[in-house]
Design a protein around this motif. Sequence first.
Motif, PDB file in Angstrom:
ATOM      1  N   PRO A 274      10.203  24.179  -8.980  1.00 28.92           N
ATOM      2  CA  PRO A 274      10.151  24.125 -10.453  1.00 28.92           C
ATOM      3  C   PRO A 274      11.508  24.411 -11.064  1.00 28.92           C
ATOM      4  N   ASP A 275      11.652  24.049 -12.325  1.00 29.64           N
ATOM      5  CA  ASP A 275      12.896  24.266 -13.059  1.00 29.64           C
ATOM      6  C   ASP A 275      13.190  25.757 -13.129  1.00 29.64           C
ATOM      7  N   PRO A 276      14.289  26.226 -12.500  1.00 30.87           N
ATOM      8  CA  PRO A 276      14.566  27.668 -12.498  1.00 30.87           C
ATOM      9  C   PRO A 276      14.883  28.231 -13.871  1.00 30.87           C
ATOM     10  N   ALA A 277      15.300  27.371 -14.787  1.00 29.50           N
ATOM     11  CA  ALA A 277      15.657  27.851 -16.124  1.00 29.50           C
ATOM     12  C   ALA A 277      14.433  28.130 -16.989  1.00 29.50           C
ATOM     13  N   SER A 278      13.246  27.743 -16.520  1.00 28.67           N
ATOM     14  CA  SER A 278      12.022  27.930 -17.312  1.00 28.67           C
ATOM     15  C   SER A 278      10.954  28.654 -16.491  1.00 28.67           C
ATOM     16  N   PRO A 279      11.187  29.913 -16.125  1.00 23.30           N
ATOM     17  CA  PRO A 279      10.173  30.657 -15.376  1.00 23.30           C
ATOM     18  C   PRO A 279       8.947  30.923 -16.240  1.00 23.30           C
ATOM     19  N   PRO A 280       7.787  31.167 -15.631  1.00 24.07           N
ATOM     20  CA  PRO A 280       6.578  31.442 -16.405  1.00 24.07           C
ATOM     21  C   PRO A 280       6.782  32.617 -17.362  1.00 24.07           C
ATOM     22  N   ASP A 281       6.231  32.501 -18.550  1.00 27.56           N
ATOM     23  CA  ASP A 281       6.315  33.570 -19.548  1.00 27.56           C
ATOM     24  C   ASP A 281       4.921  34.156 -19.723  1.00 27.56           C
ATOM     25  N   THR A 282       4.678  35.296 -19.071  1.00 23.67           N
ATOM     26  CA  THR A 282       3.355  35.929 -19.109  1.00 23.67           C
ATOM     27  C   THR A 282       3.245  36.976 -20.201  1.00 23.67           C
ATOM     28  N   GLY A 283       4.371  37.322 -20.827  1.00 17.33           N
ATOM     29  CA  GLY A 283       4.356  38.331 -21.878  1.00 17.33           C
ATOM     30  C   GLY A 283       4.747  39.718 -21.412  1.00 17.33           C
ATOM     31  N   SER A 284       5.026  39.878 -20.098  1.00 18.90           N
ATOM     32  CA  SER A 284       5.461  41.186 -19.599  1.00 18.90           C
ATOM     33  C   SER A 284       6.423  40.986 -18.442  1.00 18.90           C
ATOM     34  N   LEU A 285       7.273  41.983 -18.224  1.00 19.17           N
ATOM     35  CA  LEU A 285       8.217  41.926 -17.116  1.00 19.17           C
ATOM     36  C   LEU A 285       7.474  41.831 -15.789  1.00 19.17           C
ATOM     37  N   ARG A 286       6.486  42.674 -15.595  1.00 21.09           N
ATOM     38  CA  ARG A 286       5.740  42.673 -14.322  1.00 21.09           C
ATOM     39  C   ARG A 286       5.061  41.332 -14.103  1.00 21.09           C
ATOM     40  N   GLY A 287       4.425  40.821 -15.136  1.00 23.14           N
ATOM     41  CA  GLY A 287       3.731  39.543 -14.995  1.00 23.14           C
ATOM     42  C   GLY A 287       4.676  38.407 -14.661  1.00 23.14           C
ATOM     43  N   ASP A 288       5.851  38.399 -15.319  1.00 24.02           N
ATOM     44  CA  ASP A 288       6.828  37.354 -15.042  1.00 24.02           C
ATOM     45  C   ASP A 288       7.340  37.434 -13.608  1.00 24.02           C
ATOM     46  N   LEU A 289       7.658  38.653 -13.157  1.00 26.64           N
ATOM     47  CA  LEU A 289       8.155  38.830 -11.789  1.00 26.64           C
ATOM     48  C   LEU A 289       7.124  38.370 -10.765  1.00 26.64           C
ATOM     49  N   LEU A 290       5.882  38.776 -10.958  1.00 22.88           N
ATOM     50  CA  LEU A 290       4.833  38.377 -10.016  1.00 22.88           C
ATOM     51  C   LEU A 290       4.642  36.867 -10.014  1.00 22.88           C
ATOM     52  N   ALA A 291       4.659  36.255 -11.190  1.00 18.39           N
ATOM     53  CA  ALA A 291       4.443  34.812 -11.273  1.00 18.39           C
ATOM     54  C   ALA A 291       5.547  34.050 -10.543  1.00 18.39           C
ATOM     55  N   VAL A 292       6.794  34.469 -10.763  1.00 16.65           N
ATOM     56  CA  VAL A 292       7.917  33.777 -10.126  1.00 16.65           C
ATOM     57  C   VAL A 292       7.885  33.967  -8.613  1.00 16.65           C
ATOM     58  N   MET A 293       7.691  35.186  -8.151  1.00 16.57           N
ATOM     59  CA  MET A 293       7.724  35.444  -6.711  1.00 16.57           C
ATOM     60  C   MET A 293       6.518  34.837  -6.004  1.00 16.57           C
ATOM     61  N   ARG A 294       5.371  34.805  -6.663  1.00 12.35           N
ATOM     62  CA  ARG A 294       4.225  34.126  -6.065  1.00 12.35           C
ATOM     63  C   ARG A 294       4.483  32.625  -5.951  1.00 12.35           C
ATOM     64  N   GLY A 295       5.166  32.062  -6.949  1.00 13.59           N
ATOM     65  CA  GLY A 295       5.523  30.655  -6.879  1.00 13.59           C
ATOM     66  C   GLY A 295       6.453  30.367  -5.719  1.00 13.59           C
ATOM     67  N   VAL A 296       7.439  31.249  -5.512  1.00 13.01           N
ATOM     68  CA  VAL A 296       8.368  31.095  -4.388  1.00 13.01           C
ATOM     69  C   VAL A 296       7.608  31.178  -3.067  1.00 13.01           C
ATOM     70  N   ALA A 297       6.721  32.158  -2.953  1.00  8.40           N
ATOM     71  CA  ALA A 297       5.950  32.324  -1.714  1.00  8.40           C
ATOM     72  C   ALA A 297       5.094  31.098  -1.429  1.00  8.40           C
ATOM     73  N   GLU A 298       4.514  30.529  -2.475  1.00  5.69           N
ATOM     74  CA  GLU A 298       3.692  29.329  -2.298  1.00  5.69           C
ATOM     75  C   GLU A 298       4.538  28.154  -1.799  1.00  5.69           C
ATOM     76  N   GLN A 299       5.732  27.990  -2.361  1.00  2.50           N
ATOM     77  CA  GLN A 299       6.611  26.912  -1.914  1.00  2.50           C
ATOM     78  C   GLN A 299       7.049  27.122  -0.467  1.00  2.50           C
ATOM     79  N   LEU A 300       7.354  28.351  -0.104  1.00  2.00           N
ATOM     80  CA  LEU A 300       7.794  28.631   1.259  1.00  2.00           C
ATOM     81  C   LEU A 300       6.682  28.394   2.275  1.00  2.00           C
ATOM     82  N   ALA A 301       5.429  28.490   1.846  1.00  2.00           N
ATOM     83  CA  ALA A 301       4.304  28.270   2.758  1.00  2.00           C
ATOM     84  C   ALA A 301       4.000  26.791   2.965  1.00  2.00           C
ATOM     85  N   GLY A 302       4.663  25.901   2.199  1.00  3.76           N
ATOM     86  CA  GLY A 302       4.399  24.466   2.286  1.00  3.76           C
ATOM     87  C   GLY A 302       5.547  23.708   2.921  1.00  3.76           C
ATOM     88  N   PRO A 303       5.625  22.400   2.636  1.00 10.97           N
ATOM     89  CA  PRO A 303       6.685  21.571   3.226  1.00 10.97           C
ATOM     90  C   PRO A 303       8.095  22.071   2.947  1.00 10.97           C
TER      91      PRO A 303
END
Length: 208
Positions: free
Chosen positions: A82-111
């Motif tokens: 995904p576009d790194p300049a537009s990370p998910p905006d969950t409304g909190s620091l913790r939520g944003d961090l979790l969303a971004v890192m979960r996205g990275v983990a999902e990509q690493l688990a695939g092709p």
Amino acid sequence: MSSPARPMAEADVDHRKRPRRRGAVLEGAILEAVLGELGEVGYARLSVERVAERAGASKASLYRRWPSKVELVMDAVYHLLPDPASPPDTGSLRGDLLAVMRGVAEQLAGPAGQALGGVLSDALGDPDLARRVRSYARGSSQVGMREIARRAVARGEVDPAAVTERRLEAGHAMLRHHFITRGVPIPDEVIVEIADEVMIPLLQLPMG
């Protein structure tokens, strides 16, 4: 009575008769073909010939853009991310961090992760290849982290003085370390621990 004609398989299609594509359209088709091949045969067995056939392109058109398999695969991986300049905006620091890192983990688990694992393995004994792989990093993870920190500062969750480049890169560095040393999938509890025990304290701890 003649038997009904069977549907043409992908291998039966004469790709030379397809409408010619150019520029971004052709490039997108090629990168999607790379990802498809990675998902089916993996990095080690991926070939330029099969990618060209799948994309309906000529091998010459691939080699003009990507002189080696490494450049081709790395471009496909970054095409998928995904576009790194537009990370998910969950409304909190913790939520944003979790969303971004979960996205990275999902990509690493695939092709994408499978391809990165293969490229990194090849690069271990090849300094020139390692240099080319590093050039693809482009600081993309830092772009997203800076935006997350900017939002957190605007919400009053983070002191601007606590935001440094080294602190911003800690989370992704730990994800990469887990990926390289332990493989995938990266457990969600590991992601939560990185956010709660490392990233949030770092971004809320004033500089000494």
